[in-house]
Structure formats: structure tokens, C-alpha cells
Design an enzyme around this catalytic site. Structure first.
Site, PDB file in Angstrom:
ATOM      1  N   LYS A 199       0.458   3.768  -2.817  1.00  0.00           N
ATOM      2  CA  LYS A 199      -0.495   4.871  -2.866  1.00  0.00           C
ATOM      3  C   LYS A 199       0.153   6.235  -2.615  1.00  0.00           C
ATOM      4  O   LYS A 199      -0.441   7.265  -2.919  1.00  0.00           O
ATOM      5  CB  LYS A 199      -1.644   4.614  -1.898  1.00  0.00           C
ATOM      6  CG  LYS A 199      -2.509   3.442  -2.337  1.00  0.00           C
ATOM      7  CD  LYS A 199      -3.652   3.216  -1.374  1.00  0.00           C
ATOM      8  CE  LYS A 199      -4.433   1.977  -1.750  1.00  0.00           C
ATOM      9  NZ  LYS A 199      -3.997   0.785  -1.030  1.00  0.00           N
ATOM     10  N   SER A 202       0.792  -1.231   0.000  1.00  0.00           N
ATOM     11  CA  SER A 202       0.000   0.000   0.000  1.00  0.00           C
ATOM     12  C   SER A 202       0.823   1.279   0.000  1.00  0.00           C
ATOM     13  O   SER A 202       0.280   2.364  -0.206  1.00  0.00           O
ATOM     14  CB  SER A 202      -0.972   0.011   1.177  1.00  0.00           C
ATOM     15  OG  SER A 202      -2.124  -0.711   0.843  1.00  0.00           O
ATOM     16  N   SER A 237      -6.816   4.361   2.627  1.00  0.00           N
ATOM     17  CA  SER A 237      -6.125   3.345   1.817  1.00  0.00           C
ATOM     18  C   SER A 237      -7.091   2.494   1.007  1.00  0.00           C
ATOM     19  O   SER A 237      -6.871   1.306   0.798  1.00  0.00           O
ATOM     20  CB  SER A 237      -5.235   2.469   2.703  1.00  0.00           C
ATOM     21  OG  SER A 237      -4.308   1.762   1.904  1.00  0.00           O
TER      22      SER A 237
END
Length: 169
Positions: free
Chosen positions: A51, A48, A108
Site C-alpha cells: 500500500k 500490506s 490499511s
């Protein structure tokens, strides 16, 4: 004797870090230098943390944060099957880019992330090209993206050092 004490103090402070990772970079922004590192140049999956780059590229390419986006089915394809975290956006829903940016970066949400990518660049693949171009532009040599949300992929990786450089950008 004073130098010995200072060196010993620094050594104890650095070794007192209890890390649950094999990779780390501790960066002092005020002095613009790395003060602790552990396997900082090893290529690893970034999950993640992807991102961060997705958000940077989105912010650079969105002209009006209040512009509405109508969510389409293609924006959700494969996310459930990949067990990606989503914020439960729905097909047909109208949201602003501002809403999507909050959903992708703060929560997220893979659904918000994919929606931004497709609405900004026309497809996730084209958005990923923008991400990889940005990585080259800021000097990231061991970073490559395959998707916008951080799903595991063979050629989707970076290093903790390059993530630190990205965060400084």
C-alpha cells in the site's frame, strides 16, 4: 584504546537490536546511508507494505482529492474470501478520494485501496501496471506487484532494501 572503545560500543549497539525478523534495513536519512542490514536484498512477500506504492501512485494520479467516488461491487470482489482487512465500505456509498486515501493508508483497508485503484485506472490490473512502472522509474529491480492490496501472489514481492528506497521516494 579510544578507537577500540568506539568500535566495541558500536558493535554492542548494533548487536543489541532484538529483531523478530530475518530481514531488516536501518537507514539514516540525514546521512543517506544504510547503517544496519540483515538479508536486505532477499526477495520476500511484502504484504500490506504494498500500500506504500499504491498510495504513491494514487497521489500522483488523483487530480481532485475532494472528487466523489461511488463504490461499485467490483471494488470488493474477493476481499472477504482472501480474509483481507477492510474498513466496511459499502456498494453504492459515495466517498471522496481523500476519504479513500485515509482508509487505505492509515487503516490499511483493502476495500478503500481497491476502490482507489479501480476509480483511478479503470481496473486493478491497469493500476498495478502503473505501480510496476513506478517501481522501474525509481530503480527497483527486485520489486514486482500483482495486486494493489498486498494479497499473496506468486509474482508479488520486493526486498527490504527496495522498500526503504520506496519510502525515500
Amino acid at each position: 584504546l579510544l578507537w577500540l572503545f568506539i568500535l566495541m560500543f558500536f558493535y554492542v549497539r548494533v548487536n543489541a537490536l532484538e529483531l523478530n525478523s530475518k530481514y531488516a534495513v536501518l537507514y539514516n536519512l540525514n546521512e543517506d546511508k544504510v547503517i544496519y542490514e540483515l538479508n536486505k536484498d532477499d526477495v520476500v512477500s511484502v504484504a500490506s507494505l504494498t500500500k506504500i506504492m499504491t498510495t504513491l501512485v494514487a497521489v500522483e494520479n488523483i487530480k481532485d482529492y475532494n472528487q466523489e467516488v461511488i463504490l461499485k461491487e467490483e471494488m470488493f470482489f474477493g476481499l472477504k474470501e482472501a480474509n483481507a482487512y477492510v474498513i466496511n465500505l459499502r456498494v453504492g456509498q459515495k466517498v471522496t478520494y481523500n476519504d479513500l486515501l485515509y482508509g487505505m493508508f492509515l487503516a490499511s483497508g483493502a476495500d478503500a485501496t481497491r476502490a482507489v485503484a479501480i476509480s483511478v485506472a479503470g481496473s486493478e490490473e491497469k493500476f498495478v501496471e502503473l505501480m510496476n512502472n513506478k517501481a522501474k522509474e525509481i530503480g527497483l529491480k527486485n520489486t514486482h506487484f500483482q495486486n494493489t492490496v498486498g494479497l499473496d501472489a506468486e509474482n508479488h514481492h520486493s526486498t527490504v532494501n527496495e522498500i526503504a528506497i520506496l519510502l525515500k521516494s
